[in-house]
Design an enzyme around this catalytic site. Structure first.
Site, mmCIF file in Angstrom:
data_model
loop_
_atom_site.group_PDB
_atom_site.id
_atom_site.type_symbol
_atom_site.label_atom_id
_atom_site.label_comp_id
_atom_site.label_asym_id
_atom_site.label_seq_id
_atom_site.Cartn_x
_atom_site.Cartn_y
_atom_site.Cartn_z
ATOM 1 N N ASP A 351 -3.336 -0.798 -9.123
ATOM 2 C CA ASP A 351 -3.160 -1.606 -7.912
ATOM 3 C C ASP A 351 -3.395 -0.740 -6.687
ATOM 4 O O ASP A 351 -2.552 0.096 -6.337
ATOM 5 C CB ASP A 351 -1.750 -2.186 -7.884
ATOM 6 C CG ASP A 351 -1.484 -3.047 -6.658
ATOM 7 O OD1 ASP A 351 -2.454 -3.437 -5.977
ATOM 8 O OD2 ASP A 351 -0.302 -3.331 -6.389
ATOM 9 N N GLU A 388 -3.007 -4.407 2.762
ATOM 10 C CA GLU A 388 -2.493 -5.531 1.975
ATOM 11 C C GLU A 388 -1.059 -5.288 1.553
ATOM 12 O O GLU A 388 -0.233 -6.209 1.543
ATOM 13 C CB GLU A 388 -3.379 -5.741 0.742
ATOM 14 C CG GLU A 388 -3.039 -6.976 -0.089
ATOM 15 C CD GLU A 388 -2.010 -6.736 -1.187
ATOM 16 O OE1 GLU A 388 -1.633 -7.698 -1.872
ATOM 17 O OE2 GLU A 388 -1.570 -5.570 -1.364
ATOM 18 N N GLU A 389 -0.759 -4.039 1.204
ATOM 19 C CA GLU A 389 0.562 -3.738 0.662
ATOM 20 C C GLU A 389 1.679 -4.003 1.668
ATOM 21 O O GLU A 389 2.802 -4.325 1.293
ATOM 22 C CB GLU A 389 0.620 -2.284 0.182
ATOM 23 C CG GLU A 389 -0.310 -1.957 -0.977
ATOM 24 C CD GLU A 389 0.081 -2.641 -2.279
ATOM 25 O OE1 GLU A 389 1.007 -3.479 -2.271
ATOM 26 O OE2 GLU A 389 -0.542 -2.338 -3.308
ATOM 27 N N ASP A 417 -7.247 -8.316 -7.137
ATOM 28 C CA ASP A 417 -6.291 -7.339 -6.613
ATOM 29 C C ASP A 417 -6.218 -6.195 -7.614
ATOM 30 O O ASP A 417 -7.063 -5.303 -7.610
ATOM 31 C CB ASP A 417 -4.935 -8.021 -6.405
ATOM 32 C CG ASP A 417 -3.963 -7.177 -5.598
ATOM 33 O OD1 ASP A 417 -3.889 -5.961 -5.847
ATOM 34 O OD2 ASP A 417 -3.261 -7.718 -4.725
ATOM 35 N N HIS A 501 3.292 0.367 -8.393
ATOM 36 C CA HIS A 501 3.729 0.848 -7.080
ATOM 37 C C HIS A 501 4.484 2.177 -7.137
ATOM 38 O O HIS A 501 5.249 2.498 -6.228
ATOM 39 C CB HIS A 501 4.599 -0.198 -6.377
ATOM 40 C CG HIS A 501 3.816 -1.299 -5.737
ATOM 41 N ND1 HIS A 501 4.356 -2.160 -4.808
ATOM 42 C CD2 HIS A 501 2.526 -1.693 -5.882
ATOM 43 C CE1 HIS A 501 3.449 -3.034 -4.420
ATOM 44 N NE2 HIS A 501 2.321 -2.768 -5.064
#
Length: 630
Positions: A351, A388-389, A417, A501
């Site tokens: 991601d 985006e995050e 994504d 993440h």
């Protein structure tokens, strides 16, 4: 002798002539899927280059990543530029967490640090990883007894109330995974908590072995992320964040209800378990418990207390959307848009940069098609979004900046994504794109089983798989669907992965566990690009609104069940859906049989594609013979 020379010359000349005649569009589409154009080695190279450093939005490293994407698109003969926006971003200035357990255990000061693993090739840049934090978290210092709230959902607080547990004045400890982390913090605030800790429970993210030996999150791993529940720059809701734009102040942003009003921190499984051992009170329900070798989970409150301190720094930073354009030959003012975000909380191998590498693979294949004479009917736009995050900021600002043009001219938006994080194909879409997703997956080989297509493995013999619907704001489709109503889809290989993440989402993890041969990346590029080609090249847009009507019928039946016994008449709604279904059926039938011939756009032909092919074949044959006999 002369006849022999002519007989030899004609096929040679015909072959040479064909090199300069554009091929039929379906031929280019088949070529797009061919092994001669796809390249898992180049995807691996792209991903390695993109993930050599952590590259959070607003950083120099992410600016370098934008430059890499720009140069790669340009090298594929795609005209590209960077669209800059000035947006409100946050980073931590200071943070601390301490636990005062019941005697005789001593106080604990947590390090709040993800540990480098043995043989970590990125150890030399580990200090560039952003400290663990929640973007847009409320600054403050709070102390209170700990209450364990399971996943922090509304129903979890109902359970606690039934147990007689009050979280008012407490710091809640919630495990992440079932709902958005921002909602975890907001729910805690609504229940009167003074702070929130969100940890990665080993039951959901861990295993007996962990990365780099296995795919699971290491004990020190932390899931970083935003707690802003809106989309776009929080200080410019509804308008683009340009240099001299008006902005909301901090109080106005907080009053908007989309940022939490209590401080929070994400923490690791090992820190979460240490806090859990300090909690007494009633034993939590069975489905609230953790891994088999973990402590018994109790709900509290206390007797362990924690002090949570977080001070954030908000600043206006520059973000960079990279935009590549392949202009359409016949309808240049109609846009088929492909997008993926580039920024990552850490290294971002899954991601988002598995998707970024795949986007560059799509671009590379389209560039090769252009070299062979292909030109799209409609314009194709390739977008590498930034920030985006933090809250889908880059894509939302671009949509807000170009709202009127996109609302009237965009055909569809296709989002990837996390392109790849494991086995299994997944897709979500607005209903009119369902048919294209199924059709494309029927033409692409399953990267994990060469004996079948993706469609066969996706739906299987039971046809139990579903195309999910795009509803929330989990990725960059949100502004396209919810702000300007553009048909959209999102696809991936794999759904959810343990090191999400965290600093362990690196190239090594992808190479060992996510996609060892990078063949899943190739498959995503094939499906993604093929759908884009159909949308860009078909004379009639290949939407199927029958799917939309069928979906609406399902929703109305659910609604009918919910309002059963109430004096509400749904007949007008059923009638409207029936009219939509009839119109969609009529349009589908007309598209299949009738349409304008390319050689007479005012006329209508039955099976126009066949008619055009016959005319072009006759014309080509005549031109070759004229040249040969001149």
């Amino acid at each position: 002798m002369f006849k022999t020379a002519i007989a030899t010359f004609i096929p040679i000349l015909a072959s040479s002539f064909l090199l300069f005649v554009p091929l039929p569009k379906p031929t280019y589409h088949s070529l797009y899927l061919s092994n001669s154009l796809s390249d898992n080695a180049s995807i691996s190279h792209f991903l390695y280059a993109l993930t050599r450093r952590p590259h959070v939005a607003g950083s120099e490293a992410n600016s370098d990543a934008a430059t890499f994407v720009l140069s790669t698109l340009t090298s594929s003969n795609i005209h590209s530029h960077i669209a800059h926006y000035l947006v409100a971003l946050t980073l931590p200035s200071s943070r601390s967490l301490s636990l005062t357990p019941p005697p005789p255990d001593p106080p604990v000061n947590f390090e709040l640090r993800q540990e480098i693993y043995d043989g970590d090739p990125y150890a030399d840049v580990a200090d560039q990883v952003v400290p663990t934090f929640h973007a847009y978290a409320k600054s403050g210092s709070v102390t209170g007894p700990v209450v364990y709230v399971n996943y922090g959902r509304v129903e979890d607080y109902v359970t606690l109330k039934e147990m007689g547990v009050n979280v008012s004045g407490a710091v809640v400890l919630a495990r992440c995974g079932k709902i958005f982390r921002g909602d975890i913090v907001q729910n805690a605030d609504m229940e009167g908590a003074v702070g929130a800790l969100v940890y990665t429970d080993r039951k959901d993210y861990g295993g007996e072995r962990w990365f780099p030996e296995d795919k699971w999150m290491p004990p020190s791993g932390v899931q970083v992320g935003s707690v802003f529940s809106g989309v776009g720059d929080p200080t410019t809701p509804g308008w683009p964040s340009t240099e001299d734009c008006e902005r909301l102040n901090d109080e106005e942003v907080e009053n908007g209800g989309q940022v939490p009003l209590i401080p929070s921190l994400p923490i690791s499984a090992q820190d979460g378990e240490r806090i859990l051992r300090s909690i007494g009170g009633q034993v939590a329900k069975v489905d609230w418990q953790g891994s088999k070798d973990g402590p018994i989970y109790r709900v509290g409150p206390g007797p362990g207390t924690v002090n949570l301190s977080y001070i954030g720094k908000q600043y206006i930073g520059t973000i960079q959307n990279v935009i590549g354009v392949i202009e359409g030959a016949e309808e240049p003012d109609r846009f088929v848009i492909l997008g993926n975000h580039r920024d990552a909380w850490t290294f971002g191998a899954a991601d988002p940069n598995s998707g970024t590498a795949t986007l560059l693979e799509v671009a590379q294949r389209l560039g090769k098609l252009q070299e062979k004479g292909w030109k799209p009917r409609r314009t194709i736009i390739l977008c590498s979004w930034d920030a985006e995050e933090y809250g889908l900021i880059g894509s939302t600002e671009w949509v807000e900046d170009n709202r009127e043009m996109l609302a009237s001219r965009a055909v569809a938006y296709l989002n990837v994504d996390t392109g790849v994080c494991g086995p299994g194909f997944y897709a979500s879409a607005t209903p009119q794109l369902d048919g294209l997703l199924k059709k494309a997956t029927q033409q692409v080989q399953d990267p994990d089983n060469s004996s079948q297509t993706i469609y066969q493995s996706w739906f299987g013999s039971s046809n139990s798989a579903e195309i999910e619907r795009l509803g929330g704001g989990e990725s960059d489709f949100a502004a396209f669907v919810q702000h300007i109503g553009i048909p959209s889809a999102m696809l991936s290989y794999g759904s959810g992965y343990p090191v999400f993440h965290s600093m362990y989402d690196d190239f090594v993890w992808m190479q060992k566990f996510g996609d060892p041969g990078f063949h899943r990346h190739v498959a995503v590029a094939s499906v993604w690009g093929l759908i884009a080609l159909w949308l860009a090249d078909e004379t009639f847009l290949p939407f199927n609104y029958l799917s939309y009507a069928e979906e609406l019928q399902k929703y109305v039946k659910d609604l009918e069940h919910e309002i059963s016994g109430k004096d509400i008449n749904l007949t007008p709604l059923f009638k409207s859906i029936e009219e939509l279904e009839n119109s969609a059926t009529k349009i589908n039938n007309q598209i299949k049989v009738y349409g304008p011939s390319k050689h007479n756009i005012y006329g209508s032909k039955s099976f126009p594609g066949i008619e055009d092919a016959i005319i072009e074949a006759k014309s080509l044959n005549s031109r070759v013979m004229e040249i040969c006999t001149a």
